[in-house]
Enzyme design. Structure first.
Site, PDB file in Angstrom:
ATOM      1  N   CYS A   4      28.312  17.580 -30.818  1.00  0.00           N
ATOM      2  CA  CYS A   4      28.230  17.480 -29.351  1.00  0.00           C
ATOM      3  C   CYS A   4      27.140  18.408 -28.842  1.00  0.00           C
ATOM      4  CB  CYS A   4      29.582  17.843 -28.736  1.00  0.00           C
ATOM      5  SG  CYS A   4      29.517  18.032 -26.945  1.00  0.00           S
ATOM      6  N   CYS A   7      28.366  21.257 -26.588  1.00  0.00           N
ATOM      7  CA  CYS A   7      29.007  22.330 -27.360  1.00  0.00           C
ATOM      8  C   CYS A   7      27.945  23.253 -27.943  1.00  0.00           C
ATOM      9  CB  CYS A   7      29.866  21.757 -28.485  1.00  0.00           C
ATOM     10  SG  CYS A   7      31.495  21.180 -27.979  1.00  0.00           S
ATOM     11  N   ASP A  30      19.467  20.988 -15.782  1.00  0.00           N
ATOM     12  CA  ASP A  30      19.450  19.645 -16.363  1.00  0.00           C
ATOM     13  C   ASP A  30      18.050  19.348 -16.918  1.00  0.00           C
ATOM     14  OD1 ASP A  30      21.344  16.883 -15.880  1.00  0.00           O
ATOM     15  OD2 ASP A  30      19.230  16.573 -16.392  1.00  0.00           O
ATOM     16  N   HIS A  46      35.393  22.141 -25.819  1.00  0.00           N
ATOM     17  CA  HIS A  46      35.053  20.717 -25.753  1.00  0.00           C
ATOM     18  C   HIS A  46      36.155  19.940 -25.042  1.00  0.00           C
ATOM     19  CE1 HIS A  46      33.030  16.983 -26.753  1.00  0.00           C
ATOM     20  NE2 HIS A  46      34.247  16.491 -26.914  1.00  0.00           N
ATOM     21  N   ASN A  82      30.608  12.545 -13.302  1.00  0.00           N
ATOM     22  CA  ASN A  82      30.711  11.169 -13.791  1.00  0.00           C
ATOM     23  C   ASN A  82      31.809  11.118 -14.852  1.00  0.00           C
ATOM     24  OD1 ASN A  82      28.549  10.130 -12.231  1.00  0.00           O
ATOM     25  ND2 ASN A  82      27.081  11.016 -13.671  1.00  0.00           N
ATOM     26  N   GLY A  88      28.655   5.923 -15.417  1.00  0.00           N
ATOM     27  CA  GLY A  88      27.359   6.540 -15.692  1.00  0.00           C
ATOM     28  C   GLY A  88      27.421   7.788 -16.540  1.00  0.00           C
ATOM     29  N   HIS A  95      31.096  17.851 -17.548  1.00  0.00           N
ATOM     30  CA  HIS A  95      30.118  18.683 -16.852  1.00  0.00           C
ATOM     31  C   HIS A  95      30.122  18.334 -15.372  1.00  0.00           C
ATOM     32  CE1 HIS A  95      28.238  15.108 -18.557  1.00  0.00           C
ATOM     33  NE2 HIS A  95      27.492  15.050 -17.457  1.00  0.00           N
ATOM     34  N   HIS A  97      27.679  18.286 -12.183  1.00  0.00           N
ATOM     35  CA  HIS A  97      26.308  18.388 -11.687  1.00  0.00           C
ATOM     36  C   HIS A  97      26.313  19.153 -10.366  1.00  0.00           C
ATOM     37  CE1 HIS A  97      24.586  15.004 -14.225  1.00  0.00           C
ATOM     38  NE2 HIS A  97      25.854  14.643 -14.237  1.00  0.00           N
TER      39      HIS A  97
END
Ligand code: 5GP
Ligand code: ZN
Length: 107
Positions: A4, A7, A30, A46, A82, A88, A95, A97
């Site tokens: 991942c 991670c 990002d 995770h 998301n 999406g 996470h 945004h």
């Protein structure tokens, strides 16, 4: 989870510069920003998505959103989570945004 990317980033394996870090989460820029400021708040453990996230953890992550924006004088911002492929989500490690400035509304 070993394969991942978030991670690996959160563990410091990628040498990513953090905007913020505490025992629960990291915040970093990002890779493909959709706004002048586009950060991701990522838990160190995770968790696949919001559906898999405990109420306690999401509370801590939202507190990180408030803290990192306040510390950086980002007073006006948008948050996006998301959840699931059809919505999406591309990286299946939860996470949040944070977007500020000129925001591409299509995110
Ligand atoms: P999602 O579509 O899953 O909500 O958002 C994933 C976000 O992670 C995208 O905005 C994408 O640009 C960002 N991203 C994907 N891989 C990386 C990476 O390796 N480093 C960073 N900093 N951002 C990434
Ligand atoms: Zn992960």
């Amino acid at each position: 989870m070993s394969d991942c990317i978030f991670c690996k980033i959160a563990n410091g394996e990628m040498g990513t510069e953090f905007v913020y870090e505490d025992e629960t989460a990291v915040v970093f820029k990002d890779l493909n920003p959709k706004a002048d400021i586009h950060w991701l708040v990522v838990p160190k453990t995770h968790v696949q998505d919001l559906n898999e996230c405990s109420d306690e953890l999401i509370g801590k992550l939202m507190a990180v959103v408030k803290k990192v924006t306040k510390e950086n004088n980002v007073n006006s911002f948008r948050t996006v989570i998301n959840t699931g492929k059809d919505a999406g989500q591309e990286v299946f490690h939860l996470h949040i945004h944070i977007l500020s400035g000129h925001v591409n509304k299509s995110l």
